[in-house]
Structure formats: structure tokens, C-alpha cells
Design a protein around this motif. Structure first.
Motif, short mmCIF file in Angstrom:
data_model
loop_
_atom_site.label_atom_id
_atom_site.label_comp_id
_atom_site.label_asym_id
_atom_site.label_seq_id
_atom_site.Cartn_x
_atom_site.Cartn_y
_atom_site.Cartn_z
N GLU A 197 0.81 -1.20 0.17
CA GLU A 197 0.07 -0.15 0.20
C GLU A 197 0.95 1.22 -0.07
N THR A 198 1.79 1.24 0.79
CA THR A 198 2.80 2.51 0.90
C THR A 198 3.65 2.50 -0.30
N MET A 199 4.18 1.53 -0.98
CA MET A 199 4.92 1.60 -2.39
C MET A 199 4.10 2.19 -3.26
N SER A 200 2.79 1.87 -3.33
CA SER A 200 1.87 2.00 -4.29
C SER A 200 1.72 3.50 -4.31
N ARG A 201 1.33 4.03 -2.87
CA ARG A 201 0.81 5.42 -2.74
C ARG A 201 2.15 6.53 -3.16
N LEU A 202 3.26 5.97 -2.88
CA LEU A 202 4.66 6.62 -3.25
C LEU A 202 5.25 6.67 -4.67
N PHE A 203 4.54 5.98 -5.53
CA PHE A 203 4.80 6.05 -6.95
C PHE A 203 3.54 6.76 -7.39
N ALA A 204 3.79 7.77 -8.46
CA ALA A 204 2.85 8.36 -9.21
C ALA A 204 1.96 7.61 -9.80
N ASP A 205 0.38 7.66 -9.54
CA ASP A 205 -0.61 7.14 -10.17
C ASP A 205 -0.94 7.56 -11.53
N GLU A 206 0.13 7.31 -12.39
CA GLU A 206 -0.03 7.75 -13.94
C GLU A 206 0.33 6.53 -14.86
#
Length: 475
Positions: A24-33
């Protein structure tokens, strides 16, 4: 320029999440693009969704520590961070990340990871040498190296067949399998013994004991099996020839998934002594290479009797008029399973936790097939063989080598099984008829390549390769 506020905290938070496999944290810290990038030695992943799926499909990153971190500030909202890492197993790696301040805070928009160099990949190889076995003669394969699937006898080594418990109980071979000996006499050297799916009962290429070999062509995809180790070794350039087996597609599927040339030989044309069987009525020896020229030379050494000349037309599968293909594939599956349990059932019963995952489930299902069910399946196969041979005659059948591109590592087991069954409707034709099959690198899709397959009359291996080279069937 000073380090912008919050950047270092975000970088350290990502590192902690990586070590804890906090998805969850890794996903949040990568730009959702859709343009976010992540690259490593396995290839480039494009888009946040693909990167997230990749992380879900792995068990986590290798334990490591940060040795040095360099931050190059580009402007108030953009920075490049390069970190030197030290793996606990040894060796140093490098991680480069481009961070951007967004409305959600600091996020990575592009990353590249260089893992510590590996001199030996245990997911691909069981044992390697320089060479492991030198050539015993001279010929057209002089200077070539072979990755031998771990189901063939190599003198001085035991056969593992992809299962540690099986390996533990096997004696060291005193002679080479005939297929191995033929390549050695033609001048090739054995580079090493390469991994296989458990007891070869899979088309996916995964192995829960040793790991899944990388797909050298498609990042994050399954390599195809069961000749997974030889296929990846050849695709990576670690060996020039892969020696494998093909029962239901174990040469053709990895060739399709990794853009290789693959050859399933005519059933019975190459001796199978010194080879662990799966379903003897369908088992054949096969080859994998990166070029048709080398495949032809290896085929001449392996199957010197394959001198049949092509004289018929080339027919596409949808022109053949096979209306009962699903029925034929199911009969093939039943008889293959019945034979697989006949060959390995007693050993599996004595070692109940030795074969894991989907292969274990497949053997469990095979144990429940009755002699009567197998007899009915064999009756269907006899009719299928007669029908297909009658329709084809001396013609060459052209069809896809697999039902689609390689499933990703994170694909659900149900979807992988669905892909396997769809592919079996294509690959069973060679198994039922005993005909040779040649796979050429095929058309690319957005998800990866799908190889082309040519099914020829018995003993037409060399003619198929020559015809393909002459007519430019490979793309």
C-alpha cells in the motif's frame, strides 16, 4: 540548492516499505499515472497499474541496506535520487529514482533498479560449468553450448526433474542420454543442467521449489514450460541451444512466450532413453535456439533421419474443418494424466508433499482417472488421429503456437489454467498425431509475442525449417 522539505522523509518511507513489502505504501509513493516507469534487468514496466501488479506477484525485495544516497535537486518540485545498496547476501546494487512533488506529496515518476550482479541464477540453472561437459566429437555444433533440461541423464550427475525430493533419491548417471550424446558428438558442449517445471507437468514455467525463470522478452511474464530453464537460458544468451522435451507443448509454449525458434521432433524419432517420462504416448525430444540456422544444425545432429521432403500445401487451422477440437483436447488431457499417474503415481504417493502447487493439483486429479475413463479417451484419440491425418495428408498445418501471449506472474491461478487449457486445444494436435512441430518467432501484441507453429508430416523436421527460412514465415 537545498533539499526540498519532505523529500528525504518520502524516500526513507519508501525504503522501509520496500523492506517490509508494504504494498500500500509503495503504491502510494509511486505516481498514479500511465506514464510512471520502473525498469530493471528484466525489462521496463510502464504505468502505475502494471507496476502495482508486478509487486503483488512477487514475494518481496531482497534484504538490503543503503550504503550511499546522493540527491540531485532539479528544482523545488523535482529531484533525482541515486542510492547505492548492499544486499545482505553480498554484492552492491544501484537504484535511481526521479521524484516529483504532486498534490499527493512527493512521488516517484521513474525508477531503475540494478541488482547486485549474479553469477548463477538458481531459478534458471541447477548446475553450470565452463563447460559442464566438453564435446566428444567435432561437427556443425562446434563452439555451441547447450542448456540441458533437468530430465535428461548427464553422466556424473543425478536427474532432478524440478523436484528436490526426487533429486535426493536419484543416483548419478553413468552414461549420457542418447539426445545429450548426439549433441556432444556433433561438437556442442554442455553449459549446464537447466530447470524444469515439476516432473514436466506444466506449461507455465513456474516452480515453487526453485523460483520462476525470467521471461527474457516480456517483463513480469511467465517464461513458459515445462522447458523453462533451457528457454530462458537461450533467450538470455547464456546458452545457444536448449535441449528439452515436449509432451503437450513444453517446447512450443516457451518458444512462443520468449520469441525463440523451437522444434518438437516426430514422436519416436529421437531415442528417449535416459529421459524422465511424463506420458510416453506423447513424450518427444525438442530444441530451442535463437536462429533458424542453428536450429537446423542442431536438428541434423539430433534427428538425422528427418529427411522427409514437403510436397503438400500449407493449410491454416481454421481452413481444416476440425469441429471437435475441444473434445480431442479433453481426451488428450485425460490420457496424458492417466499415463502421468501411471509413471509417477507410486513415487508421489510415497512422497505426498514433494510436488507442490498446480502440478501437485494436476497429479492429484490424475490419480482419480479410472482405466475405463482412459479407455474411452483412447478411443476418442484414435478417431481424432484418423480424422486429422485424413484431412492433412502430406500438407503442413499452420496454427498459433499458444492461445495467447505469456500470462503475467501476477495472473491468478484460475486464469493461468484457463490459458493452459486453451493452448492445449492447439498443442494437442501434434501430440495426437505424433507429427513434428516448428515454432517461429511470431507476431507481437501489446502483451507480448505469440509464436507461429507449422505442423508437418512425420520426419519432416529439416524440411519444415528449410521451408520456413525460404518463405520468410518468421516476422
Amino acid at each position: 540548492m537545498s533539499i526540498p522539505a519532505g523529500l528525504n522523509d518520502a524516500f526513507q518511507a519508501y525504503e522501509r516499505a520496500l523492506m517490509q513489502n508494504d504494498l500500500e505504501t509503495m503504491s502510494r509513493l509511486f505516481a498514479d499515472e500511465g506514464t510512471t516507469l520502473r525498469g530493471d534487468g528484466g525489462g521496463l514496466l510502464i504505468g502505475h497499474e502494471q507496476i502495482d501488479a508486478f509487486r503483488r506477484g512477487r514475494s518481496g525485495a531482497l534484504p538490503r541496506e543503503l550504503v550511499d544516497v546522493q540527491i540531485q535537486v532539479i528544482d523545488d518540485n523535482t529531484a533525482l535520487i541515486v542510492a547505492v545498496t548492499a544486499a545482505r547476501r553480498g554484492g552492491h546494487g544501484l537504484q535511481t529514482q526521479l521524484w516529483r512533488r504532486t498534490t499527493a506529496g512527493w512521488q516517484v515518476t521513474a525508477a531503475h533498479v540494478s541488482a547486485p550482479p549474479t553469477t548463477f541464477d538458481p531459478a534458471v540453472w541447477r548446475i553450470v560449468g565452463d563447460p559442464l561437459v566438453p564435446p566428444t566429437g567435432t561437427g556443425d555444433l562446434q563452439g555451441q553450448t547447450v542448456a540441458v533440461k533437468d530430465v535428461f541423464a548427464v553422466a556424473g550427475h543425478a536427474i532432478g526433474a524440478g523436484v528436490p525430493t526426487y533429486l535426493d533419491g536419484q543416483p548419478h548417471a553413468t552414461t549420457h542420454a542418447s539426445a545429450v550424446a548426439r549433441l556432444l558428438r556433433a561438437g556442442a558442449a554442455i553449459r549446464g543442467i537447466a530447470r524444469t517445471d515439476q516432473l514436466t507437468y506444466s506449461l507455465a514455467g513456474d516452480n515453487p521449489h526453485y523460483g520462476t525463470p525470467v521471461n527474457a522478452l516480456v517483463p513480469g511474464a511467465l517464461p513458459g514450460g515445462s522447458s523453462s530453464g533451457p528457454a530462458t537460458a537461450v533467450a538470455l544468451g547464456a546458452a545457444s541451444i536448449g535441449l528439452g522435451t515436449d509432451t503437450a507443448g513444453s517446447i512450443r509454449v516457451p518458444a512462443s512466450y520468449q520469441g525463440l525458434w523451437g522444434l518438437r521432433t516426430t514422436h519416436g524419432s529421437v531415442p528417449v532413453d535416459g529421459m524422465v517420462p511424463l506420458a510416453p504416448d506423447f513424450d518427444t525430444v525438442g530444441l530451442l535456439t535463437r536462429t533458424p540456422q542453428l536450429l537446423r544444425s542442431a536438428a541434423m545432429a539430433l534427428a538425422p533421419e528427418s529427411a522427409f521432403a514437403l510436397s503438400g500445401a500449407v493449410v491454416d487451422l481454421d481452413e481444416l474443418g476440425l469441429t471437435d477440437l475441444a473434445t480431442y483436447a479433453e481426451a488428450f488431457r485425460v490420457h496424458q494424466a492417466f499415463q502421468a499417474w501411471s509413471v509417477h503415481g507410486a513415487w508421489i504417493a510415497e512422497h505426498p508433499r514433494a510436488v507442490l502447487g498446480s502440478a501437485g493439483e494436476r497429479f492429484a486429479a490424475a490419480s482419480r482417472i479410472t482405466s475405463a475413463e482412459d479407455a474411452r479417451a483412447r478411443e476418442v484419440l484414435d478417431r481424432a488421429r484418423s480424422t486429422i491425418d485424413g484431412l492433412l495428408g502430406g500438407a503442413v498445418l499452420r496454427l498459433p503456437a499458444a492461445a495467447g501471449p505469456a500470462p503475467r506472474l501476477w495472473t491468478s491461478p484460475r486464469e493461468v489454467e484457463r490459458a493452459r487449457r486453451a493452448t492445449l486445444e492447439l498443442t494437442c494436435i501434434a501430440g495426437i498425431t505424433g507429427r513434428p512441430a516448428l515454432v517461429t518467432p511470431g507476431s507481437s501484441t501489446s502483451e507480448g509475442p505469440v509464436g507461429r507453429c507449422l505442423l508437418g508430416p512425420p520426419n519432416s523436421e529439416l524440411a519444415l525449417i528449410a521451408w520456413t527460412m525460404r518463405n520468410g514465415e518468421a516476422e
